[in-house]
Design a protein around this motif. Structure first.
Motif, short mmCIF file in Angstrom:
data_model
loop_
_atom_site.label_atom_id
_atom_site.label_comp_id
_atom_site.label_asym_id
_atom_site.label_seq_id
_atom_site.Cartn_x
_atom_site.Cartn_y
_atom_site.Cartn_z
N ILE A 143 0.84 -1.20 0.00
CA ILE A 143 0.00 0.00 0.00
C ILE A 143 0.88 1.25 0.00
CG2 ILE A 143 -1.76 1.29 1.29
CD1 ILE A 143 -2.68 -1.42 2.44
N VAL A 147 -0.69 1.13 -4.91
CA VAL A 147 -1.44 0.04 -5.55
C VAL A 147 -2.71 0.60 -6.17
CG1 VAL A 147 -0.60 -1.81 -4.04
CG2 VAL A 147 -2.59 -0.48 -3.35
N ARG A 148 -3.18 -0.07 -7.22
CA ARG A 148 -4.46 0.24 -7.87
C ARG A 148 -4.61 1.72 -8.20
NH1 ARG A 148 -9.14 -3.83 -5.65
NH2 ARG A 148 -7.94 -5.74 -5.93
N GLY A 149 -3.56 2.27 -8.78
CA GLY A 149 -3.63 3.65 -9.22
C GLY A 149 -3.37 4.69 -8.15
N LYS A 150 -3.21 4.26 -6.90
CA LYS A 150 -2.90 5.18 -5.82
C LYS A 150 -1.42 5.57 -5.90
CE LYS A 150 -6.90 5.00 -3.58
NZ LYS A 150 -7.75 6.18 -3.34
#
Length: 203
Positions: A143, A147-150
């Motif tokens: 994290i 992750v996932r575009g963050k």
């Protein structure tokens, strides 16, 4: 060496909005009492207040809630604090181990620290590389990496904060019984970290 969000102490519903204008909106109100350690547990925190009217109303509402949940607590006023930017909430602190002495802990913080229990421990003094190794052991480390575009978090600044706290543990020795910075907001890469609340226990 850890940055903090600007704060002003206010003693009344009239002072609080003026204090908010000084630090800049949006702000957070936190109840100030020597008898209350975990403010959110008793309704002692109000977030995202955007104007003077919101601050005044939150002040009155907060005092009513705290009186209900902690009727014997001595209330001295409120802390008015500028809201930190969006980031990941971490915990960074020092505990005293009966065998090893002071130890530095770091993990995912905020209100989820007891639920997630994703914390790692290091023995001071810690180098930058040792701090990085510590946080790489967190289950949630991906994290921090993004992750996932963050966006990725400012891991380097988090490592510097860990090193600074480890030096604090060594320099204060037995005088420091404990330190709990929660949350430490880790901003996106290149933007640093900001401590927005802390509890310090001195012998």
């Amino acid at each position: 060496g850890i940055s903090t969000a600007p704060i002003v102490f206010a003693r009344s519903a009239d002072e609080a909005p003026r204090a908010a204008e000084r630090v800049g909106f949006p702000v957070v109100l936190k109840i100030e009492s020597p008898d209350i350690t975990h403010k959110s547990d008793v309704g002692g925190v109000a977030l995202g207040l955007a104007n003077a009217g919101d601050v005044g109303a939150a002040y009155e509402r907060m005092h009513s809630q705290v009186a209900q949940y902690a009727p014997t607590a001595k209330i001295t006023g409120v802390i008015v604090q500028r809201m930190a930017g969006a980031g990941l909430e971490m915990i960074l602190g020092i505990n005293r181990d009966p065998l090893f002495g002071p130890v530095v802990l770091c993990g995912f913080g905020g209100i989820l620290v007891e639920l997630l229990k994703d914390v790692v421990v290091g023995i001071p003094p810690l180098s930058f590389e040792q701090a990085r190794d510590m946080i790489a052991r967190l289950r949630g480390f991906p994290i921090l990496a993004g992750v996932r575009g963050k966006p990725a978090a400012d891991i380097d600044s988090l490592c510097h904060a860990i090193v600074g706290v480890s030096h604090l543990a060594m320099s204060l020795g037995n005088q420091l019984a404990g330190l709990d910075i929660n949350p430490l907001i880790v901003l996106p890469k290149g933007e640093g970290v900001i401590a927005v609340d802390a509890v310090v226990e001195i012998k």
